[in-house]
Design a protein around this motif. Structure first.
Motif, mmCIF file in Angstrom:
data_model
loop_
_atom_site.group_PDB
_atom_site.id
_atom_site.type_symbol
_atom_site.label_atom_id
_atom_site.label_comp_id
_atom_site.label_asym_id
_atom_site.label_seq_id
_atom_site.Cartn_x
_atom_site.Cartn_y
_atom_site.Cartn_z
ATOM 1 N N HIS A 144 0.866 -1.182 0.000
ATOM 2 C CA HIS A 144 0.000 0.000 0.000
ATOM 3 C C HIS A 144 0.897 1.225 0.000
ATOM 4 O O HIS A 144 1.844 1.298 0.784
ATOM 5 N N PRO A 145 0.614 2.210 -0.834
ATOM 6 C CA PRO A 145 1.488 3.388 -0.836
ATOM 7 C C PRO A 145 1.272 4.266 0.396
ATOM 8 O O PRO A 145 0.140 4.514 0.794
ATOM 9 N N ALA A 146 2.363 4.688 1.012
ATOM 10 C CA ALA A 146 2.295 5.696 2.077
ATOM 11 C C ALA A 146 2.720 7.025 1.460
ATOM 12 O O ALA A 146 3.408 7.050 0.446
ATOM 13 N N GLY A 147 2.306 8.114 2.075
ATOM 14 C CA GLY A 147 2.583 9.397 1.431
ATOM 15 C C GLY A 147 2.838 10.532 2.393
ATOM 16 O O GLY A 147 3.220 10.336 3.549
ATOM 17 N N TYR A 148 2.613 11.716 1.855
ATOM 18 C CA TYR A 148 2.923 12.971 2.523
ATOM 19 C C TYR A 148 2.331 13.062 3.937
ATOM 20 O O TYR A 148 3.026 13.384 4.894
ATOM 21 N N PHE A 149 1.031 12.758 4.061
ATOM 22 C CA PHE A 149 0.400 12.905 5.378
ATOM 23 C C PHE A 149 0.979 11.916 6.386
ATOM 24 O O PHE A 149 1.051 12.191 7.573
ATOM 25 N N ASP A 150 1.375 10.750 5.894
ATOM 26 C CA ASP A 150 1.984 9.753 6.789
ATOM 27 C C ASP A 150 3.342 10.245 7.282
ATOM 28 O O ASP A 150 3.695 10.062 8.447
ATOM 29 N N SER A 151 4.099 10.842 6.371
ATOM 30 C CA SER A 151 5.404 11.371 6.760
ATOM 31 C C SER A 151 5.244 12.438 7.842
ATOM 32 O O SER A 151 5.936 12.433 8.863
ATOM 33 N N TRP A 152 4.296 13.329 7.628
ATOM 34 C CA TRP A 152 4.054 14.378 8.626
ATOM 35 C C TRP A 152 3.638 13.787 9.974
ATOM 36 O O TRP A 152 4.092 14.223 11.032
ATOM 37 N N ALA A 153 2.756 12.787 9.912
ATOM 38 C CA ALA A 153 2.289 12.178 11.173
ATOM 39 C C ALA A 153 3.450 11.488 11.888
ATOM 40 O O ALA A 153 3.521 11.492 13.122
ATOM 41 N N ASN A 154 4.365 10.897 11.131
ATOM 42 C CA ASN A 154 5.544 10.278 11.758
ATOM 43 C C ASN A 154 6.376 11.326 12.498
ATOM 44 O O ASN A 154 6.877 11.082 13.595
ATOM 45 N N VAL A 155 6.535 12.496 11.855
ATOM 46 C CA VAL A 155 7.329 13.561 12.492
ATOM 47 C C VAL A 155 6.611 14.064 13.750
ATOM 48 O O VAL A 155 7.223 14.241 14.804
ATOM 49 N N TYR A 156 5.307 14.261 13.654
ATOM 50 C CA TYR A 156 4.554 14.765 14.808
ATOM 51 C C TYR A 156 4.575 13.782 15.986
ATOM 52 O O TYR A 156 4.563 14.176 17.146
ATOM 53 N N ARG A 157 4.600 12.490 15.657
ATOM 54 C CA ARG A 157 4.703 11.475 16.717
ATOM 55 C C ARG A 157 5.951 11.709 17.564
ATOM 56 O O ARG A 157 5.928 11.665 18.780
ATOM 57 N N ARG A 158 7.048 11.941 16.851
ATOM 58 C CA ARG A 158 8.316 12.147 17.577
ATOM 59 C C ARG A 158 8.270 13.455 18.352
ATOM 60 O O ARG A 158 8.808 13.534 19.463
ATOM 61 N N PHE A 159 7.643 14.482 17.766
ATOM 62 C CA PHE A 159 7.492 15.741 18.506
ATOM 63 C C PHE A 159 6.744 15.474 19.819
ATOM 64 O O PHE A 159 7.145 15.949 20.887
ATOM 65 N N ALA A 160 5.655 14.725 19.714
ATOM 66 C CA ALA A 160 4.834 14.484 20.910
ATOM 67 C C ALA A 160 5.639 13.728 21.965
ATOM 68 O O ALA A 160 5.580 14.065 23.156
ATOM 69 N N PHE A 161 6.397 12.730 21.544
ATOM 70 C CA PHE A 161 7.199 11.974 22.515
ATOM 71 C C PHE A 161 8.271 12.872 23.142
ATOM 72 O O PHE A 161 8.587 12.755 24.322
ATOM 73 N N ALA A 162 8.840 13.767 22.328
ATOM 74 C CA ALA A 162 9.883 14.657 22.852
ATOM 75 C C ALA A 162 9.306 15.695 23.811
ATOM 76 O O ALA A 162 10.001 16.170 24.716
ATOM 77 N N MET A 163 8.035 16.052 23.621
ATOM 78 C CA MET A 163 7.443 17.144 24.394
ATOM 79 C C MET A 163 6.660 16.659 25.611
ATOM 80 O O MET A 163 6.398 17.431 26.530
#
Ligand SMILES: NC(=O)c1ccc[n+]([C@@H]2O[C@H](COP(=O)([O-])OP(=O)(O)OC[C@H]3O[C@@H](n4cnc5c(N)ncnc54)[C@H](O)[C@@H]3O)[C@@H](O)[C@H]2O)c1
Length: 389
Positions: free
Chosen positions: A323-342
């Protein structure tokens, strides 16, 4: 591997400045921040027009009392509430980032800021010092860094699979602004206006993205550069709609970068190619699930997202290969790390372990790159060290 289920005991209480109705990037932030239930949007000063911002916030289901006229009112009122926001995203035009980031950090908030972090080097340096002094995370939304195949490329370089890195080619060259579209498009107009965009157009708007990816993947640092910038749509001068940059990188490597808004026929045109003594990797954001890989003396291969042969750091997929992953998935991956860091929850630290996210240091590097490109171009493409003496 992607883990579903409750990842934080409590979602972070989150607010936004900018990203209002019809904005280019507001929805991407809201989608990414809330995708895994790690942040909850509770407050906003969404728009330069207070009434429009309030209407928009309430249309999103926010308490009208928490839809503010401006960011200062929001930070003051939220600080006075026991359930006030802990994190704020700033998605306003470039020249306003500094003042809003500063006020947010002073209000004790963690911050996610759009790129470029600021329009002046001294401003970014000040924010870095302030975030350290206040012990708050100041992250920068380089949204492409969450793609799995970008992580794969980075892991291959770090493991030495490509040998010694020699060349880094970077590109973000779209064709949407080949004519004077800013006449009827406010979202382009501020980008070609120095008071709102800063000292550059495509360098700050586009080049900072692919520069950041090139340095992330190669693990190299920019030492000096020479930049040629052009305003092919004359009314944009002094801001450029095309920039060509040559770079000297650490370890004797070299780099080149092309950023353009007048690349007729190109949709997004964001790519990087990293070439070492033993192999090369190449990635294009319009085909984000594939990474071209080649080793000396062997035919080119195409690594596909979601396969067992990938580095573990590249296998945090939300959906399996095929299944293709895309732009919104990439952003959500980054936000996940932000949330864990914060998050202050101890489990968040464990979840973040070993993962990388774009920080204020990356933001500062991007601002330095942007400012130095403008200075070099305006001095006849003179070579300049990245860091001021
Ligand atoms: N990370 C990315 O991929 C990406 C993509 C696009 C834009 N951006 C960045 O995001 C930022 C916003 O860009 P955009 O394209 O969404 O712009 P836009 O013009 O489409 O939207 C800007 C929004 O900010 C609001 N605004 C302006 N000043 C404000 C203020 N002082 N307080 C509250 N709201 C205010 C406007 O009303 C509007 O809703 C820029 O810094 C841009 O470089 C990043």
């Amino acid at each position: 591997m992607f883990v579903e289920g409750r990842l934080l005991e409590k979602p972070l209480r989150w607010g936004m400045v900018g990203g209002g109705k019809g904005s280019q990037i507001g929805y991407s932030h809201r989608d990414a921040a809330t995708r895994d239930g790690l942040m909850q949007l509770l407050a906003g000063a969404f728009d330069i027009d207070p009434a429009r911002g309030r209407d928009f916030g309430t249309s999103l289901g926010l308490d009208p009392q928490r839809c503010y006229a401006d960011y200062r009112a929001m930070f003051a009122a939220e600080a006075a509430r026991p359930d006030g926001i802990e994190v704020v995203t700033i998605a306003t035009p470039n020249s306003s980032h500094y003042a809003i980031c500063k006020a947010a950090l002073e209000a004790g908030l963690h911050v996610i800021c759009e790129k470029p972090l600021t329009i002046a080097e001294s401003e970014a340096e000040e924010l870095l010092a302030l975030s350290r002094a206040r012990q708050r995370v100041l992250a920068v939304m380089y949204g492409y860094t969450g793609y799995e195949m970008v992580q794969q490329a980075r892991a291959m370089v770090r493991k030495g699979e490509l040998g010694e890195i020699r060349i880094v080619q970077m590109q973000f060259a779209h064709g949407y602004h080949a004519t004077e579209v800013e006449g009827s498009d406010p979202g382009t107009r501020w980008r070609v206006t120095p008071a709102s965009s800063g000292p550059t157009y495509v360098i700050g708007d586009l080049a900072t993205h692919c520069f950041q990816l090139g340095m992330l993947v190669s693990g190299l640092r920019l030492e000096s550069l020479s930049c040629l910038r052009s305003s092919f749509v004359k009314s944009r001068a002094p801001l450029e709609d095309d920039a060509q940059v040559l770079m000297r990188l650490s370890g004797g490597a070299v780099g080149s970068l092309w950023a353009s808004a007048v690349n007729v026929g190109s949709a997004h045109g964001m790519k990087f190619r990293v070439i070492g003594s033993r192999g090369s990797v190449e990635w294009w954001d319009e085909h984000p699930n594939q990474l071209k890989v080649a080793f000396v003396g062997q035919p080119e291969m195409c690594y596909e997202r979601g396969h067992g042969y990938l580095d573990p750091s590249a296998r945090f997929e939300r959906v399996g290969g095929g299944h293709p992953a895309g732009y919104f998935d990439s952003w959500a991956n980054v936000y996940r790390r932000f949330a864990f860091a914060m998050s202050s929850e101890p489990a968040a630290r464990e979840r973040l372990a070993g993962q990388w996210f774009p920080t204020v240091e990356d933001g500062l590097e991007g601002v330095r790159f942007m400012v130095r490109c403008a200075e070099s171009a305006d001095a006849g493409s003179q070579w300049m060290p990245l860091k001021r003496a």
